[in-house]
Motif scaffolding. Structure first.
Motif, short mmCIF file in Angstrom:
data_model
loop_
_atom_site.label_atom_id
_atom_site.label_comp_id
_atom_site.label_asym_id
_atom_site.label_seq_id
_atom_site.Cartn_x
_atom_site.Cartn_y
_atom_site.Cartn_z
N PRO A 139 -24.35 13.73 -83.49
CA PRO A 139 -24.07 14.04 -82.09
C PRO A 139 -22.72 14.72 -81.89
CG PRO A 139 -24.92 11.81 -82.29
CD PRO A 139 -24.62 12.29 -83.67
N THR A 140 -21.71 14.31 -82.67
CA THR A 140 -20.39 14.94 -82.55
C THR A 140 -20.46 16.39 -83.01
OG1 THR A 140 -19.35 12.81 -83.02
CG2 THR A 140 -17.96 14.76 -83.21
N SER A 142 -23.04 18.27 -82.91
CA SER A 142 -23.85 19.02 -81.94
C SER A 142 -23.02 19.47 -80.74
CB SER A 142 -25.02 18.15 -81.47
OG SER A 142 -25.79 18.83 -80.50
N TYR A 143 -22.24 18.55 -80.15
CA TYR A 143 -21.52 18.96 -78.95
C TYR A 143 -20.35 19.87 -79.30
CZ TYR A 143 -17.67 15.45 -79.31
OH TYR A 143 -16.57 14.72 -79.68
N ARG A 144 -19.75 19.71 -80.48
CA ARG A 144 -18.67 20.63 -80.85
C ARG A 144 -19.21 22.04 -81.07
NH1 ARG A 144 -14.02 17.65 -84.55
NH2 ARG A 144 -13.48 16.07 -82.98
N HIS A 146 -21.84 23.26 -79.69
CA HIS A 146 -22.21 23.76 -78.36
C HIS A 146 -21.00 24.31 -77.62
CE1 HIS A 146 -24.24 24.02 -74.50
NE2 HIS A 146 -23.26 23.31 -73.97
N HIS A 147 -19.91 23.56 -77.63
CA HIS A 147 -18.71 24.00 -76.91
C HIS A 147 -18.13 25.29 -77.52
CE1 HIS A 147 -18.06 19.53 -75.70
NE2 HIS A 147 -18.94 20.12 -74.94
N TRP A 182 -16.33 20.33 -64.71
CA TRP A 182 -16.18 19.29 -65.72
C TRP A 182 -15.03 18.37 -65.35
CZ3 TRP A 182 -19.07 19.28 -70.45
CH2 TRP A 182 -19.93 20.37 -70.60
N SER A 186 -14.06 15.30 -70.03
CA SER A 186 -14.95 16.27 -70.66
C SER A 186 -14.19 17.51 -71.09
CB SER A 186 -16.08 16.65 -69.70
OG SER A 186 -16.85 15.52 -69.35
N LEU A 189 -12.52 16.88 -74.29
CA LEU A 189 -13.44 16.98 -75.41
C LEU A 189 -13.64 18.44 -75.83
CD1 LEU A 189 -16.24 14.37 -74.61
CD2 LEU A 189 -14.53 14.26 -76.41
N ILE A 190 -13.74 19.32 -74.84
CA ILE A 190 -13.91 20.74 -75.15
C ILE A 190 -12.67 21.28 -75.85
CG2 ILE A 190 -14.21 23.02 -74.11
CD1 ILE A 190 -15.88 21.66 -71.93
N SER A 193 -12.83 20.27 -79.35
CA SER A 193 -13.79 21.09 -80.10
C SER A 193 -13.17 22.42 -80.49
CB SER A 193 -15.05 21.32 -79.26
OG SER A 193 -15.69 20.10 -78.94
#
Length: 416
Positions: A139-140, A142-144, A146-147, A182, A186, A189-190, A193
């Motif tokens: 999951p980590t 995946s979102y990295r 994505h960003h 956001w 959030s 987090l971006i 990333s």
């Protein structure tokens, strides 16, 4: 013979038998039957791929051209203006589901190597770095990815991402565009990333020191409020929201007990297998955790009883070794994290708590809070929750307000 019987009921069977998908029909039907789809659903899916086959024939396409991009072209550009002879199936959601089962059946000889766009290739390299070098959880990763993909696409479009062309203004423009949509957590987090991606590029020899220094640390106070948890009364109502006379209810109740009694994350529950439970010794082994370490937890009696009831009276007969599986076609498919989250959200709706709670993490927090109120030390709570940083679990010390009042010192100058 079964294939012929299915085709005999199709009004447009010639679109399949005389089209580019003719050689895939038998394997397509076999795959649907193996997953125990109902006859009506199989018939509907056949009508869907018949429409797709007719369109491919009219476009002069062969089965070797089928990929996700072609399917999206059919769904997005052809269906809205479709003039194919009637009757033909044209429901978008149904078409997408039918074509989703077609892709895995394509023989390797049919698959043409596709050239990835430069950004996709860059993200693949970055993803391999996150998984194999950094050892991050899926999951980590995946979102990295994505960003970073959103940032690179916004700056370079479909062109080659050249790090030397990036400036601080590009990063500011990207983050400012997120400010209205956001929350601070959030956006942090971006930033993390992007910082991770710049470190990756630095390992490739790029000078990213200035760009990394321009990434802001956005002010955020995540622990300014105690975590939102279920009270004892709310928890009782929640656990009573499952129908234990129904197989799906037995499954969802067993999931709820795992989340609440073991403090599992949603993905940890989704990855549980039959082999993960050591019944004689009362141990649950987690092979897929956020820290990528195999960990063992004690199996409480009430959790074991819920799991045993589900396995004996609720779980469908299947060759799948996943503990929690679908009860509707496609059978034998493990539940996804989204499916587990939706099952818990439906329970919150049934017990009248949907306006206050959602998702699965509130059950994990509620378990930690109950342990803290019963006097369990923070270190043991952190170990049970599999927190590597003890400070992550300290937030639960702020929930027991009565015990905090007992140790609070009087304010200077106030009446004692």
């Amino acid at each position: 013979m079964l294939t012929d019987e299915c085709l005999a009921h199709l009004a447009r069977r010639d679109w399949l038998t005389d089209g580019p998908l003719n050689e895939l029909i038998a394997s397509y039907l076999q795959a649907l039957r193996a997953r125990r789809y109902a006859g009506r659903t199989i018939g509907a899916y056949l009508r869907c791929i018949a429409h797709f086959s007719y369109w491919m024939r009219e476009e002069g396409l062969t089965a070797a051209k089928i990929d996700r991009a072609l399917i999206e072209r059919f769904l997005r550009h052809h269906l809205p203006v479709c003039t194919c002879p009637q009757p033909c199936r044209s429901v978008v959601c149904e078409m997408r589901a039918a074509l989703h089962h077609l892709l895995p059946l394509l023989p390797e000889a049919y698959r043409e190597p596709t050239t990835k766009d430069p950004i996709a290739a860059e993200l693949e390299r970055y993803g391999n770095h996150l998984r194999h070098t950094c050892g991050l959880a899926p999951p980590t990763c995946s979102y990295r990815i994505h960003h970073v993909g959103a940032f690179l696409a916004g700056r370079f479009g479909s062109g080659v991402p050249e790090i030397g062309l990036l400036t601080a203004a590009d990063i500011d423009a990207f983050l400012n565009g997120l400010a209205t949509r956001w929350k601070p957590a959030s956006r942090n987090l971006i930033c993390a990333s992007l910082r991770s991606y710049l470190r990756f590029r630095a390992m490739q020899g790029d000078d990213t020191g200035v760009l990394s220094a321009t990434l802001p640390r956005i002010a955020n106070w995540p622990r300014r409020h105690p975590p939102k948890v279920l009270s004892e009364v709310e928890l009782e109502h929640f656990l009573q929201a499952f129908d234990l006379t129904d197989p799906v209810g037995l499954r969802d109740y067993a999931i709820a007990r795992c989340l609440l009694d073991l403090g599992l994350r949603g993905d940890e529950a989704a990855y549980l297998t039959l082999e993960a439970i050591d019944w004689p010794n009362g141990i649950v082994t987690l092979h897929r955790t956020k820290s990528q370490h195999v960990q063992q937890l004690p199996l409480p009696v009430q959790t074991g009883e819920a799991l045993a009831r589900y396995l004996r009276h609720g779980r469908p007969q299947t060759a799948s070794r996943a503990l929690f599986i679908r009860h509707r076609a496609p059978f034998g498919v493990p539940l996804t994290v989204a499916a587990i989250r939706n099952a818990m959200n439906r329970a919150f709706v049934r017990c009248g708590l949907a306006d206050r709670f959602c998702n699965t993490h509130v059950l994990r927090r509620s378990m930690a809070t109950r342990l803290q109120k019963s006097g369990v030390p923070i270190k043991e709570i952190a170990d049970l929750l599999r927190h590597r940083d003890l400070n992550t679990a300290r937030v639960y010390a702020r929930v027991d307000l009565e015990r905090l009042r007992a140790v609070a010192l009087p304010w200077p100058g106030s009446e004692s």
